[in-house]
Design an enzyme around this catalytic site. Structure first.
Site, mmCIF file in Angstrom:
data_model
loop_
_atom_site.group_PDB
_atom_site.id
_atom_site.type_symbol
_atom_site.label_atom_id
_atom_site.label_comp_id
_atom_site.label_asym_id
_atom_site.label_seq_id
_atom_site.Cartn_x
_atom_site.Cartn_y
_atom_site.Cartn_z
ATOM 1 N N ASP A 236 0.853 -1.187 0.000
ATOM 2 C CA ASP A 236 0.000 0.000 0.000
ATOM 3 C C ASP A 236 0.894 1.243 0.000
ATOM 4 O O ASP A 236 1.753 1.390 0.867
ATOM 5 C CB ASP A 236 -0.904 -0.013 1.240
ATOM 6 C CG ASP A 236 -2.050 0.972 1.136
ATOM 7 O OD1 ASP A 236 -2.365 1.425 0.015
ATOM 8 O OD2 ASP A 236 -2.633 1.295 2.184
ATOM 9 N N HIS B 212 -3.795 14.051 0.320
ATOM 10 C CA HIS B 212 -4.055 13.150 1.460
ATOM 11 C C HIS B 212 -2.900 13.170 2.453
ATOM 12 O O HIS B 212 -3.105 13.318 3.663
ATOM 13 C CB HIS B 212 -4.305 11.725 0.972
ATOM 14 C CG HIS B 212 -4.367 10.727 2.088
ATOM 15 N ND1 HIS B 212 -5.411 10.671 2.984
ATOM 16 C CD2 HIS B 212 -3.498 9.752 2.488
ATOM 17 C CE1 HIS B 212 -5.201 9.716 3.872
ATOM 18 N NE2 HIS B 212 -4.041 9.141 3.590
ATOM 19 N N GLU C 17 -10.840 4.041 3.034
ATOM 20 C CA GLU C 17 -9.913 4.841 2.236
ATOM 21 C C GLU C 17 -10.155 4.520 0.775
ATOM 22 O O GLU C 17 -10.106 3.360 0.361
ATOM 23 C CB GLU C 17 -8.454 4.546 2.612
ATOM 24 C CG GLU C 17 -8.087 5.042 4.006
ATOM 25 C CD GLU C 17 -6.579 5.056 4.281
ATOM 26 O OE1 GLU C 17 -5.853 4.266 3.645
ATOM 27 O OE2 GLU C 17 -6.156 5.855 5.129
ATOM 28 N N GLU D 4 -9.081 4.097 -2.750
ATOM 29 C CA GLU D 4 -7.799 3.846 -3.416
ATOM 30 C C GLU D 4 -8.019 3.138 -4.749
ATOM 31 O O GLU D 4 -9.087 2.578 -5.001
ATOM 32 C CB GLU D 4 -6.885 2.968 -2.534
ATOM 33 C CG GLU D 4 -6.713 3.514 -1.117
ATOM 34 C CD GLU D 4 -5.518 2.951 -0.362
ATOM 35 O OE1 GLU D 4 -4.693 2.242 -0.974
ATOM 36 O OE2 GLU D 4 -5.414 3.244 0.847
ATOM 37 N N ASP E 188 -9.429 0.535 1.436
ATOM 38 C CA ASP E 188 -8.485 0.159 2.490
ATOM 39 C C ASP E 188 -9.083 0.552 3.847
ATOM 40 O O ASP E 188 -8.760 1.589 4.419
ATOM 41 C CB ASP E 188 -7.163 0.899 2.230
ATOM 42 C CG ASP E 188 -6.119 0.626 3.295
ATOM 43 O OD1 ASP E 188 -6.185 -0.437 3.932
ATOM 44 O OD2 ASP E 188 -5.246 1.484 3.493
ATOM 45 N N ARG F 32 -8.808 4.063 12.828
ATOM 46 C CA ARG F 32 -7.908 5.198 13.106
ATOM 47 C C ARG F 32 -7.383 5.212 14.534
ATOM 48 O O ARG F 32 -6.248 5.622 14.777
ATOM 49 C CB ARG F 32 -8.649 6.513 12.847
ATOM 50 C CG ARG F 32 -9.153 6.677 11.444
ATOM 51 C CD ARG F 32 -8.025 6.838 10.460
ATOM 52 N NE ARG F 32 -8.545 6.927 9.105
ATOM 53 C CZ ARG F 32 -7.803 6.754 8.014
ATOM 54 N NH1 ARG F 32 -6.511 6.448 8.122
ATOM 55 N NH2 ARG F 32 -8.347 6.856 6.830
ATOM 56 N N GLN G 215 -4.829 2.524 14.975
ATOM 57 C CA GLN G 215 -3.628 2.957 14.248
ATOM 58 C C GLN G 215 -2.824 3.984 15.050
ATOM 59 O O GLN G 215 -1.604 3.892 15.131
ATOM 60 C CB GLN G 215 -4.043 3.557 12.903
ATOM 61 C CG GLN G 215 -2.862 3.951 12.015
ATOM 62 C CD GLN G 215 -3.305 4.354 10.609
ATOM 63 O OE1 GLN G 215 -4.479 4.233 10.248
ATOM 64 N NE2 GLN G 215 -2.362 4.819 9.795
ATOM 65 N N LYS H 2 -5.151 -1.935 9.860
ATOM 66 C CA LYS H 2 -5.456 -2.185 8.453
ATOM 67 C C LYS H 2 -5.620 -3.668 8.146
ATOM 68 O O LYS H 2 -5.953 -4.011 7.012
ATOM 69 C CB LYS H 2 -4.295 -1.669 7.583
ATOM 70 C CG LYS H 2 -3.894 -0.235 7.841
ATOM 71 C CD LYS H 2 -4.714 0.719 7.000
ATOM 72 C CE LYS H 2 -4.062 2.094 6.978
ATOM 73 N NZ LYS H 2 -4.753 2.981 6.020
ATOM 74 N N THR I 105 -9.411 -5.506 3.579
ATOM 75 C CA THR I 105 -9.245 -4.589 2.454
ATOM 76 C C THR I 105 -10.168 -5.120 1.373
ATOM 77 O O THR I 105 -10.098 -6.308 1.039
ATOM 78 C CB THR I 105 -7.783 -4.585 1.968
ATOM 79 O OG1 THR I 105 -6.928 -4.236 3.066
ATOM 80 C CG2 THR I 105 -7.583 -3.602 0.822
ATOM 81 N N GLU J 173 -10.588 12.733 6.699
ATOM 82 C CA GLU J 173 -10.395 14.036 6.064
ATOM 83 C C GLU J 173 -11.731 14.753 5.851
ATOM 84 O O GLU J 173 -11.834 15.958 6.043
ATOM 85 C CB GLU J 173 -9.687 13.853 4.718
ATOM 86 C CG GLU J 173 -8.269 13.321 4.843
ATOM 87 C CD GLU J 173 -7.755 12.764 3.525
ATOM 88 O OE1 GLU J 173 -7.996 11.557 3.256
ATOM 89 O OE2 GLU J 173 -7.158 13.531 2.753
#
Lengths: 431, 431
Positions: free
Chosen positions: A136, A143, A210, A212, A244, A248, A251, A264, A268, A375
């Site tokens: 990844d 971002h 996420e 992607e 993904d 948070r 993490q 993560k 996925t 975000e």
């Protein structure tokens, strides 16, 4: 232009103008017939699945690269991908011809058509590749800047290495699932608000997606032999949509100093369709200026990238329909797929067919193009509002996230279908 | 004690006192006969390879878990590992009996012995597992403290999370190679001494090894269902030696914020033998005190660990013999394998047979037990000296690194053989 990309080309199967699957696309997937029967490797045309195993059995892939190889009898695309880009082009050329309006072989053979064409709603689509390694990246500048601003320092949001190399990390391959797989909210260690060094065990409270894109490696390289940046496209089979999923709060506590791990690894999600580089050829555009100039091993001729629209929709349990919460584009990536593959192999690391490389979250400059809840809600400080009055900072149980992607010309659309998944409540682990 | 671990048990094959492979060991591997012939899954006894495929073909694994499954006809151990711990115990029991001094079946059948037993120097040993995902932990407190002191702050060498969870990251599976594979020095981006933000392209100048042990997952779990810490040993097939080759200068520039990537992806070497948990049972000892107490999902009954001696040898091109540069022990790990597996799956991440989990560098408190050149030479400031007058801070071209591991009782030794590899000069990439 390659003849298979000719905008005037038409299939004997009717294809709507806004279909993701015109004859210029011809994506690759794996289908499981409803009501039983063997899975089979497939392509798509309009609202139909095309059975590649049946076409191969009928001897209709009889060129020098494919004839007798029986790669479409396999349960994944890996053997086909391992044949290399000339075989991929040969398959595309045969398939385009067999499905074209002025070719009689399939069009006029009702028995063969019965074997080969299935309405899309009569099959379930499965993961079509065996993914050895998953990488990844972190290649969207907006971002990386947003995340760096939120968690570190807005003045120095990008680390010094970011514009010199495509930052990336190894991801977890086992938990890659196909679109339609719902997922239990993960549990693990998070910091409670009152502590910065004593974690609690909890369900993730900051559950995120996420947006992607991923590329799938086709033929690989030997250990010790890097893939040169301007040969990389010969090793890239095609692209997929990737969600993904990210925890948070897990993490934030775990990631120092070795990077994301459990945040993560719980899932996925990918689209069931892989769109070939050949089909995306008309959508190559010039990439962003790269300043400072990359080191020679990362200098990609024409610095190309892709113009692919990417949208994210969210539907809560009490919402009547999905609502678009993000409109981004693959062109928001600073590093292109060739640079990513050249970088990852410059040490001599070997690539195998089926290895997946995701881009990192693809956010644009505008708020409406941010590719994660982190975000979009700016770390939870600015909730998204929905028509039924609900708000979201992060994902709630029952929320379904759907991502879609497509590239448009005036004449046709090359689409990826979608990747969707719902967040289920956490499992009772008896802890 | 399980009868297969009885110290009085003897084989009809003579086994030296200091052999790694007495009848109490029975490790698993994959052999390729010199001069051609099919590869076969194998075990070892003294100086002989034991052909498991031939024993299976002869119908000698006829218990309820194994009979008719033909798992030893495969090209890797994955199918056998997927059968689960009862099948592993059954195989161990049969094999122990077949090789024991008082069992006639194999001992007195010369034709069968010819098929089944091959002198070890007549085969090449290959990688016996198909590794899907590779995870690398960071579980030795002296190592993490040394690294944290050198690169961050000696006063706060361990991050706040370190004693709450086994810190780890996803590694690259494709470039895992078996002992005996030599490797070209990797190339990539490093910072020159005069800059902290503008890299150059260079061969790695700070090439290193890391002394680690790895465990191999056997039967896995379904996505969403964590493996409980006190059931973890039912999912762990066995242990291997691991050399996690590292490019320190590439790592230092690239690793922020997502962790090690190219610094580690060029190769990881493993021993050809997997020693089962069953064989290591007599070497389980009490682990270190864990303070603070781990969260319940990480509380391992008896907090066990393994007492396994681990040595590293270095031989430069101009040295007459390998010199021991490190003597460490698996008991220097803070987190045990059960805690590592429970942690990695607590989010619901799924494990597949063949997944490899390495411990992180195993350093002890003493300088002579540091498990990397980085620590042995204290970041290059205190070179190692060799009898021929040469010095080393990091690895030079032509240096061969050999790691060995064994656990001792008064009566016998359970060994892992060795993992060895040589650093070759960088390839000319024409860059």
């Amino acid at each position: 232009m390659h003849p298979t990309n000719d905008p005037n080309l038409e299939s004997f199967i009717e294809v709507d103008q806004d279909s993701h699957f015109p004859i210029q696309n011809l994506p690759y997937g794996l289908a499981s017939p409803q009501g039983g029967g063997d899975n089979f490797l497939c392509s798509a045309i309009g609202d139909y699945i095309v059975n590649l195993a049946a076409l191969e059995e009928a001897g209709l892939f009889d060129g020098p690269e494919l004839d007798g190889k029986k790669v479409f009898q396999e349960s994944t695309l890996n053997a086909f991908m391992d044949l290399g880009h000339e075989a991929w082009n040969e398959a595309r050329t045969y398939l385009s011809k067999l499905l074209s309006a002025d070719e009689a072989t399939l069009r006029d053979d009702e028995s063969l058509r019965q074997q080969v064409l299935t309405p899309m709603d009569k099959v379930e689509l499965l993961l079509p590749i065996d993914i050895g390694d998953y990488t990844d990246f972190y290649s969207s500048e907006p971002h990386a800047t947003n995340v760096g601003s939120m968690f570190r320092d807005p003045e120095n949001a990008l680390k010094p290495n970011w514009k010199h190399l495509p930052v990336g990390y190894h991801g977890r391959a086992s938990s890659i699932v196909v679109s339609g797989t719902d997922l239990h909210r993960p549990q693990g260690q998070i910091l409670p608000p009152e502590s910065d060094d004593t974690p609690i065990f909890s369900a993730c409270k900051l559950c995120d997606f996420e947006l992607e894109m991923g590329f799938v490696a086709g033929k690989g390289n030997e250990l010790g032999d890097p893939i040169p940046v301007n040969k990389a496209d010969e090793h890239i089979f095609g692209l997929m949509l990737v969600n993904d999923w990210s925890a948070r709060d897990i993490q934030k506590w775990e990631y120092q100093p070795l990077g994301p791990f459990l945040a993560k690894n719980w899932a996925t999600s990918v689209s069931p369709w892989i769109v070939s580089l050949a089909a995306l050829e008309p959508f190559r555009i010039e990439g962003p200026d790269q300043d400072p100039e990359p080191l020679p091993y990362l200098q990609s001729e024409d610095n190309w990238t892709f113009d692919i629209n990417l949208d994210v929709f969210l539907q809560g349990e009490d919402m009547d329909e999905p609502h678009k919460i993000c409109a981004s584009n693959a062109k928001n990536l600073y590093w292109n797929v060739a640079q990513q593959l050249a970088h990852q192999t410059i040490t001599g690391c070997n690539v195998k067919p089926g290895d997946l490389y995701a881009s990192g979250t693809i956010s644009g400059e505008e708020e409406s193009s941010y590719g994660s809840m982190l975000e979009l809600s700016w770390k939870g400080t600015d909730p998204l509002e929905f028509p039924n009055g609900e708000e979201r900072t992060f994902l709630e149980d029952g929320d379904e996230v759907t991502m879609t992607g497509y590239a448009d010309t005036d004449e046709y659309r090359i689409g990826f279908g979608e990747v969707t998944g719902k967040v289920l409540p956490p499992k009772d682990l008896g802890l």
